[in-house]
Design a protein around this motif. Structure first.
Motif, PDB file in Angstrom:
ATOM      1  N   ASN A   1     -13.322   0.945   8.914  1.00  0.00           N
ATOM      2  CA  ASN A   1     -13.359  -0.394   8.319  1.00  0.00           C
ATOM      3  C   ASN A   1     -13.060  -1.492   9.343  1.00  0.00           C
ATOM      4  O   ASN A   1     -12.166  -2.314   9.155  1.00  0.00           O
ATOM      5  CB  ASN A   1     -12.398  -0.507   7.131  1.00  0.00           C
ATOM      6  N   LYS A   2     -13.821  -1.486  10.417  1.00  0.00           N
ATOM      7  CA  LYS A   2     -13.633  -2.490  11.457  1.00  0.00           C
ATOM      8  C   LYS A   2     -14.570  -3.675  11.244  1.00  0.00           C
ATOM      9  O   LYS A   2     -15.718  -3.505  10.813  1.00  0.00           O
ATOM     10  CB  LYS A   2     -13.878  -1.870  12.841  1.00  0.00           C
TER      11      LYS A   2
ATOM     12  N   ASN B   1      -5.628  13.860  -1.884  1.00  0.00           N
ATOM     13  CA  ASN B   1      -4.919  12.593  -2.135  1.00  0.00           C
ATOM     14  C   ASN B   1      -3.855  12.271  -1.085  1.00  0.00           C
ATOM     15  O   ASN B   1      -2.970  11.455  -1.331  1.00  0.00           O
ATOM     16  CB  ASN B   1      -4.275  12.567  -3.528  1.00  0.00           C
ATOM     17  N   SER B   2      -3.929  12.895   0.068  1.00  0.00           N
ATOM     18  CA  SER B   2      -2.944  12.646   1.122  1.00  0.00           C
ATOM     19  C   SER B   2      -3.412  11.544   2.075  1.00  0.00           C
ATOM     20  O   SER B   2      -4.610  11.331   2.253  1.00  0.00           O
ATOM     21  CB  SER B   2      -2.715  13.925   1.927  1.00  0.00           C
ATOM     22  N   ARG B   3      -2.433  10.872   2.681  1.00  0.00           N
ATOM     23  CA  ARG B   3      -2.768   9.946   3.775  1.00  0.00           C
ATOM     24  C   ARG B   3      -2.943  10.710   5.086  1.00  0.00           C
ATOM     25  O   ARG B   3      -3.432  10.164   6.073  1.00  0.00           O
ATOM     26  CB  ARG B   3      -1.660   8.897   3.950  1.00  0.00           C
ATOM     27  N   LEU B   4      -2.484  11.977   5.097  1.00  0.00           N
ATOM     28  CA  LEU B   4      -2.567  12.791   6.311  1.00  0.00           C
ATOM     29  C   LEU B   4      -3.823  13.657   6.243  1.00  0.00           C
ATOM     30  O   LEU B   4      -3.780  14.852   5.930  1.00  0.00           O
ATOM     31  CB  LEU B   4      -1.313  13.662   6.472  1.00  0.00           C
TER      32      LEU B   4
ATOM     33  N   ILE C   1      -1.881   4.608  12.657  1.00  0.00           N
ATOM     34  CA  ILE C   1      -3.259   4.960  13.032  1.00  0.00           C
ATOM     35  C   ILE C   1      -4.101   3.687  13.067  1.00  0.00           C
ATOM     36  O   ILE C   1      -4.109   2.915  12.096  1.00  0.00           O
ATOM     37  CB  ILE C   1      -3.885   5.946  12.020  1.00  0.00           C
ATOM     38  N   ARG C   2      -4.851   3.490  14.150  1.00  0.00           N
ATOM     39  CA  ARG C   2      -5.665   2.284  14.270  1.00  0.00           C
ATOM     40  C   ARG C   2      -7.163   2.559  14.279  1.00  0.00           C
ATOM     41  O   ARG C   2      -7.972   1.638  14.226  1.00  0.00           O
ATOM     42  CB  ARG C   2      -5.268   1.510  15.541  1.00  0.00           C
TER      43      ARG C   2
ATOM     44  N   THR D   1      -7.175   8.947  10.300  1.00  0.00           N
ATOM     45  CA  THR D   1      -8.046   7.880   9.814  1.00  0.00           C
ATOM     46  C   THR D   1      -7.223   6.684   9.359  1.00  0.00           C
ATOM     47  O   THR D   1      -6.062   6.833   8.969  1.00  0.00           O
ATOM     48  CB  THR D   1      -8.913   8.381   8.642  1.00  0.00           C
ATOM     49  N   THR D   2      -7.850   5.531   9.408  1.00  0.00           N
ATOM     50  CA  THR D   2      -7.244   4.314   8.870  1.00  0.00           C
ATOM     51  C   THR D   2      -7.525   4.193   7.377  1.00  0.00           C
ATOM     52  O   THR D   2      -6.973   3.332   6.709  1.00  0.00           O
ATOM     53  CB  THR D   2      -7.844   3.066   9.553  1.00  0.00           C
TER      54      THR D   2
END
Lengths: 281, 317
Positions: free
Chosen positions: B103-104, A97-100, A113-114, A105-106
């Motif tokens: 998700n591009k 459940n982490s964003r890291l 992060i792009r 990843t986006t």
């Protein structure tokens, strides 16, 4: 004039973050992360012209793309300490459940992060697309990207390298982390890269070499030189000669710590060599 | 029965080219990329009118997918163009990581799909692409049936935020849907009312399904025909509503029966309304050289094959 001491202090703290992040979950990639700590710190705190906050389109600011996504610990630490997300969130690295995520990843919406990276060899193409979007938008800011040297074994890089020169994409500075190591050993033993400089030049790029890729002043000087070479019709490549595992003596000059976490004793030893500066998360 | 008139054979790839040209005039964010197949993808007019918004990538499809992903960062809407084989299998990991997972807003436009590519043979006749693309989370998969619908779909996907796989073909086929139709992603089109069997078709097989329905009607069988132009997201309600009436279904597609439209429909029906189903699709095989008509006959993908499948599935009710 850059405050070199401040950048050194941030770097020391980033090294601590890297060690503590990978130690906590007993996984991740400390070697390449440590080798690029000075580069990331200089890039985000001195070199790039960045807007406050995060916007995916990044209009009116310099953008950075990490192609060798496995060095996510250094990326996350530097992004957090540059203010993209709370430093405490480094505690969640690689946890459920982490964003890291293990690789950037986006998908979870982590600011800074792009593009997702991890499957190697894709970042330069993406960076070139973003560079061309900047040109279409009349945005004079630059695209920076970082790639591993072993990663150059992926063929897509050479499609991208050929494309960049053929289309005069001169608003990009692609840096190669030339540490000479990959998972199975040295790049010379796994699949020799030959002259990376010669290859980039033969493909039509301008090449800048930074011999001391773990020296902040050398990085600032080399990247300033690279920046001065943009806008002249050719893409710019920086060959950054780094030491894998830099700053933690027993991790240096070996591929052994590419994807291995330190144990409790090794963590203590690594932290002892890198005293707290900005404060641990 | 409703009658559908062929307004004259046209290739669906030209429908794509016309749609892209229209987008070039109306949407300044649309950009196009091609991997050395401008003529085959009918991108000439867009390029002539918008040279600064066109990127010739060369024979380097992996790079094309990455450059397209990057162009979205800055607000562009990239349309990539190459053959279906090189738009999917060759670049699966690039699409997976740099486009789908990231998700591009990239539109992957794929021509020469399926057997009707013809004489070039199996190296180029991909029959697995729908399966590859529909498995990617977040990917929309569209296979329009004729020139007019392909043009409309091309314009519609520019308005949709997120990655799209748009599949079309090489040969000139019947053009029978309305000119200047509005294309609604994910909304199946009811072409023929019937009570005995449902035919759910996609792409080039939609016209064949209409032809099959005429033959069946002459034999006293009432066939309902649905055009499933969007395979993902699938219009489950349209399918369930139809088989609630007809009690059996034939799916028809220019694709392997593994991974195609038929499997998507079978999944929906097995969960919500178990129904006898027959598959008009290739049977886990590669194609070969030949004319499109010869290939569709040999591999059982034409109106005759649909008629036979309908007769068989009705017996299983």
């Amino acid at each position: 004039m850059a405050n070199t001491q401040l950048l050194e202090d941030i770097t020391t703290q980033v090294r601590r973050d890297i060690l503590r992040m990978v130690h906590k979950v007993n996984s991740g990639h400390p070697g390449g992360s440590l080798g690029c700590a000075e580069f990331f710190v200089a890039l985000y705190n001195e070199i790039m012209d960045r807007n406050d906050g995060f916007d995916m389109d990044g209009i009116g600011e310099d953008l950075f793309f990490l192609s060798n996504g496995h060095i996510s610990p250094v990326y996350y630490s530097v992004l957090a300490r540059a203010g993209y997300f709370p430093v405490d969130e480094l505690n969640t690295f690689r946890l459920i459940n982490s964003r890291l995520q293990g690789h950037p990843t986006t998908h979870e919406g982590l600011p800074g992060i792009r593009i997702a990276s991890g499957s190697l060899g894709q970042g330069m193409s993406v960076a070139l697309g973003a560079a061309q979007a900047k040109k279409l938008n009349g945005d004079n800011h630059l695209i920076y990207s970082l790639h591993g040297d072993g990663e150059l074994q992926e063929g897509q890089n050479w499609e991208a390298i050929m494309y960049a020169a053929g289309n005069n994409v001169d608003n990009i500075i692609s840096t190669i982390d030339l540490n000479g190591q990959q998972i199975d050993g040295s790049t010379d033993t796994v699949l020799p890269l030959g002259s990376v400089k010669g290859k980039f030049e033969a493909f039509g790029w301008t090449v800048v070499e930074i011999e001391e890729g773990n020296n902040i002043e050398a990085i600032l000087k080399g990247m300033a030189e690279a920046k001065a070479l943009t806008g002249k019709g050719k893409p710019v490549c920086v060959l950054l000669k780094t030491v894998m595992g830099n700053g933690v003596d027993f991790m240096m000059h070996t591929h052994a710590w590419h994807g291995k976490a330190p144990n409790d004793e090794q963590l203590a030893e690594g932290l002892l060599q890198n005293p707290e500066t900005l404060g641990d998360y | 029965m409703k009658t559908y008139e062929n307004q004259g054979n046209k290739d669906t790839r030209s429908g794509f080219g016309a749609g892209l040209t229209e987008l070039g005039r109306t949407n300044p964010n649309v950009v196009a990329l091609c991997a050395d197949l401008i003529g085959s993808l009918k991108m000439d007019q867009f390029i002539e009118e918008n040279p600064e918004r066109f990127f010739q990538i060369g024979i380097a499809e992996a790079n094309m997918m990455g450059v397209a992903a990057g162009l979205t960062i800055g607000g562009k809407i990239p349309f990539t163009g190459t053959f279906a084989n090189f738009s999917t299998g060759r670049v699966y990991d690039q699409i997976r990581q740099s486009i789908a997972y990231s998700n591009k807003n990239v539109k992957i436009c794929a021509s020469h799909a399926g057997l009707t590519l013809g004489e070039d043979g199996a190296t180029h006749q991909i029959l697995e692409d729908i399966g590859l693309m529909k498995m990617l989370p977040g990917m929309t998969v569209i296979n329009p049936c004729d020139y007019n619908q392909t043009k409309a779909a091309t314009m519609a996907i520019a308005e949709h935020e997120g990655p799209v796989y748009l599949r079309f073909g090489r040969p000139k086929v019947a053009n029978f849907t309305p000119e200047n139709q509005k294309f609604e992603i994910g909304k199946a089109l009811h072409l023929q009312d019937g009570t005995d069997v449902t035919i759910a078709a996609t792409g080039h097989l939609v016209w064949e399904a209409l032809e099959a329905a005429k033959t069946l009607n002459e034999n006293g069988i009432s066939a309902e025909v649905i055009n499933i132009h969007t395979i993902k997201p699938l219009d489950a309600k349209a399918i369930i509503d139809s088989v609630s009436k007809t009690k059996c279904i034939v799916t028809a597609e220019e694709h392997n029966h593994l991974g195609g439209l038929g499997e998507s429909i079978a999944r929906v029906l097995s969960q919500h309304k178990p129904t006898p189903q027959e598959f008009v699709a290739t049977n886990d095989t590669f194609g070969e050289s030949g004319t499109p008509a010869q290939l569709m006959e040999k591999y059982g993908l034409n109106a005759n094959a649909i008629v036979k499948a309908c007769e068989n599935v009705i017996k299983r009710k």
